[in-house]
Design a protein around this motif. Structure first.
Motif, mmCIF file in Angstrom:
data_model
loop_
_atom_site.group_PDB
_atom_site.id
_atom_site.type_symbol
_atom_site.label_atom_id
_atom_site.label_comp_id
_atom_site.label_asym_id
_atom_site.label_seq_id
_atom_site.Cartn_x
_atom_site.Cartn_y
_atom_site.Cartn_z
ATOM 1 N N GLU A 50 -34.586 32.629 -41.454
ATOM 2 C CA GLU A 50 -33.661 33.384 -42.307
ATOM 3 C C GLU A 50 -34.405 34.079 -43.445
ATOM 4 O O GLU A 50 -34.118 35.244 -43.776
ATOM 5 N N HIS A 51 -35.362 33.387 -44.042
ATOM 6 C CA HIS A 51 -36.139 33.991 -45.123
ATOM 7 C C HIS A 51 -37.105 35.048 -44.589
ATOM 8 O O HIS A 51 -37.292 36.099 -45.215
ATOM 9 N N ALA A 66 -35.475 38.384 -43.867
ATOM 10 C CA ALA A 66 -35.062 39.145 -45.043
ATOM 11 C C ALA A 66 -36.201 39.982 -45.610
ATOM 12 O O ALA A 66 -35.980 40.853 -46.457
ATOM 13 N N ARG A 69 -43.672 38.951 -45.734
ATOM 14 C CA ARG A 69 -43.194 37.908 -44.830
ATOM 15 C C ARG A 69 -44.019 36.634 -44.994
ATOM 16 O O ARG A 69 -43.481 35.525 -44.902
ATOM 17 N N ALA A 114 -42.763 35.100 -48.095
ATOM 18 C CA ALA A 114 -41.397 34.599 -47.914
ATOM 19 C C ALA A 114 -41.398 33.128 -47.501
ATOM 20 O O ALA A 114 -40.408 32.422 -47.718
ATOM 21 N N ASP A 160 -41.046 31.358 -50.643
ATOM 22 C CA ASP A 160 -39.686 31.514 -51.160
ATOM 23 C C ASP A 160 -38.740 30.554 -50.441
ATOM 24 O O ASP A 160 -37.849 29.958 -51.063
ATOM 25 N N PHE A 161 -38.953 30.409 -49.149
ATOM 26 C CA PHE A 161 -38.175 29.435 -48.374
ATOM 27 C C PHE A 161 -38.413 28.021 -48.896
ATOM 28 O O PHE A 161 -37.452 27.258 -49.104
ATOM 29 N N ASP A 214 -36.483 27.423 -52.140
ATOM 30 C CA ASP A 214 -35.044 27.211 -51.919
ATOM 31 C C ASP A 214 -34.786 25.837 -51.303
ATOM 32 O O ASP A 214 -33.805 25.166 -51.652
#
Length: 203
Positions: free
Chosen positions: A72-73, A76, A83, A86, A89-90, A93
């Motif tokens: 999902e991350h 995006a 990427r 990301a 970032d995942f 979260d």
């Protein structure tokens, strides 16, 4: 009322997922799973003939969930370098989730890795899957040695996972992302970095 097989399996796995992840695999017996799931012990053993099979199902489910959250991350983000970042970032979260207790595979391996070859195998498969995903992302970003970059990034990721579980803070993901930026700046071709910067500067 007798519940159907699919519903009973879901109830058992929901209970196992919560209890195994929160308390540890060895601390939770089948009686506790029965009570939490509302499925009789007889039915429970019909669905999962042993605790080992239930642990395997729990880890399989965790693997699928983890891959889904990561995808999902990644979806995006559009630029190859973004990427890769990301991933962190995942992690951030994920660390913010109220029930975060670290990596289920690391936890299970720590408990059972020396006595359960299957748990050790599932843990290795999960981590190798992550490494392969990072390798593919590194290839897409134009890394001259994508496997080496993936190895570096997975060390940052795994360190952040463990540090966050111990500290109870999501900040290790931010620090790992900062280190990843420095690593990508030093590793990715100048042309790719320039393209990424140009894209970032566009209104």
């Amino acid at each position: 009322m007798t519940i159907d097989t699919a519903t009973a399996q879901r109830q058992v796995l929901d209970a196992a997922d919560e209890l195994f992840y929160e308390r540890g695999v060895q601390a939770v017996g089948m009686d506790a799973i029965r009570t939490a799931s509302g499925v009789s012990l007889k039915r429970l053993y019909q669905l999962f003939p042993s605790k080992d099979t239930l642990v395997e199902a729990y880890l399989d489910r965790r693997d699928a969930l983890w891959k889904s959250m990561l995808a999902e991350h990644l979806d995006a983000a559009t630029e190859p370098r973004d990427r890769l970042l990301a991933v962190f970032d995942f992690l951030h979260d994920w660390f913010l989730q109220r029930d975060y207790r670290g990596c289920a595979f690391i936890n299970s391996f720590g408990e059972l890795g020396t006595v359960s070859p299957r748990v050790a195998e599932l843990a290795l498969q999960h981590k190798e899957g992550f490494r392969q995903a990072l390798t593919e992302l590194s290839k897409d970003a134009g890394a001259p040695d994508p496997e080496r970059l993936a190895d570096h990034l997975i060390l940052l990721s795994e360190g952040a996972i463990t540090r966050s579980a111990i500290s109870g803070s999501a900040d290790p993901a931010l620090r790992a992302r900062e280190a990843a930026v420095l690593l990508l700046d030093a590793t990715l071709p100048v042309r790719q970095r320039a393209l990424d910067q140009t894209t970032a500067d566009e209104p």
